[in-house]
Design a protein around this motif. Structure first.
Motif, PDB file in Angstrom:
ATOM      1  N   LYS A   1       0.828  -1.208   0.000  1.00  0.00           N
ATOM      2  CA  LYS A   1       0.000   0.000   0.000  1.00  0.00           C
ATOM      3  C   LYS A   1       0.858   1.251   0.000  1.00  0.00           C
ATOM      4  CE  LYS A   1      -4.137   1.954   2.122  1.00  0.00           C
ATOM      5  NZ  LYS A   1      -5.207   1.771   3.131  1.00  0.00           N
ATOM      6  N   ALA A   2       2.012   1.190   0.635  1.00  0.00           N
ATOM      7  CA  ALA A   2       2.910   2.335   0.646  1.00  0.00           C
ATOM      8  C   ALA A   2       3.444   2.648  -0.751  1.00  0.00           C
ATOM      9  CB  ALA A   2       4.071   2.075   1.606  1.00  0.00           C
ATOM     10  N   ILE A   3       3.428   1.668  -1.627  1.00  0.00           N
ATOM     11  CA  ILE A   3       3.882   1.866  -3.004  1.00  0.00           C
ATOM     12  C   ILE A   3       2.729   2.288  -3.907  1.00  0.00           C
ATOM     13  CG2 ILE A   3       4.852   0.725  -5.052  1.00  0.00           C
ATOM     14  CD1 ILE A   3       6.326  -1.166  -3.096  1.00  0.00           C
ATOM     15  N   PHE A   4       1.598   1.575  -3.807  1.00  0.00           N
ATOM     16  CA  PHE A   4       0.499   1.747  -4.750  1.00  0.00           C
ATOM     17  C   PHE A   4      -0.657   2.590  -4.224  1.00  0.00           C
ATOM     18  CE2 PHE A   4       2.574  -2.220  -5.962  1.00  0.00           C
ATOM     19  CZ  PHE A   4       2.701  -2.083  -7.338  1.00  0.00           C
ATOM     20  N   GLY A   5      -0.714   2.775  -2.894  1.00  0.00           N
ATOM     21  CA  GLY A   5      -1.859   3.463  -2.323  1.00  0.00           C
ATOM     22  C   GLY A   5      -2.978   2.520  -1.947  1.00  0.00           C
TER      23      GLY A   5
END
Length: 244
Positions: A212-216
């Motif tokens: 999630k930290a990469i893609f949201g």
């Protein structure tokens, strides 16, 4: 990207060794807590996540790759959960049985959503693996939230919690629930003394809040745009460890 991660989970002896290492550390802390436990103290326990902590779903990941997918597939996951095709992580059953032998209770706190029957499916997974304390008193399944702090705090009211085990920083504290790669790393480093003492972290290169930290989002769509983000993340060299 995902294929390499799954291949590592499926074949690497190092992957299995990390579980043995983590559970050996956990056992040392359990021994210490039991030795120091006095009459009149609150009973002892550990709190553990389920998936990729004490339970492995490598059959799902193998099927995902065989089907030509390169991102998490909710429909396939929901299909496989009730089949009890999961396996115990290396050393997990031995550690949990050791807890039972020492009078240390085990509480399972997991976040899942397979719709109706979610709780029974999760309980069935634990019981199929012959885990101790696999009952309604010791299993919490969160469906509408991934915030585990409330049930963990409730357990801590009645028990002395020796340690928590998980594969995701969020399994330990909600403060880690941020959506920035560098911020997550900085928050983790600020708590470095807790890892291996109060927190036992297991390896998971295939899914988790780090995605999630990469893609949201934790389960991004299989799109060319997201594949480009995978590549960008793999080339990410800007971040450096926070200063001591």
């Amino acid at each position: 990207m995902l294929t390499v991660a799954v291949a590592w989970k499926q074949t690497a002896a190092e992957y299995k060794a990390l579980y043995y290492q983590a559970f050996n550390v956990a056992k040392m802390h359990i021994d210490e807590a039991v030795a120091e436990h006095a009459e009149g103290d609150k009973p002892l326990c550990i709190i553990t996540d389920v998936d990729d902590t004490i339970v492995l779903n490598n059959a799902y990941w193998g099927r995902l790759i065989a089907d030509g997918s390169d991102f998490f597939d909710d429909a396939l996951w929901d299909e496989m959960v009730p089949t009890n095709s999961c396996t115990a992580a290396p050393g997990a059953l031995e550690l949990l049985n050791y807890c039972e032998e020492k009078g240390v209770e085990v509480f399972y706190v997991t976040s899942r959503d397979q719709g109706e029957g979610t709780y029974d499916m999760a309980l069935g997974n634990l019981q199929a693996l012959d885990f101790p304390y696999a009952d309604q008193e010791h299993l919490t399944v969160l469906i509408d939230t991934s915030n585990k702090e409330e049930p963990q705090n409730e357990i801590a009211e009645d028990y002395d919690v020796i340690l928590k085990m998980g594969d995701n920083l969020n399994d330990f504290q909600r403060v880690y629930y941020v959506e920035d790669v560098e911020e997550r790393a900085e928050l983790m480093a600020a708590d470095k003394e807790l890892f291996g003492t109060e927190f036992i972290l297991l390896p998971n290169p295939t899914d988790g809040h780090w995605i999630k930290a990469i893609f949201g989002e934790s389960e991004p769509a299989a799109s060319d745009e997201n594949r480009a983000l995978w590549k960008e993340a793999a080339e990410y060299t800007v971040w450096s460890a926070p200063e001591e």
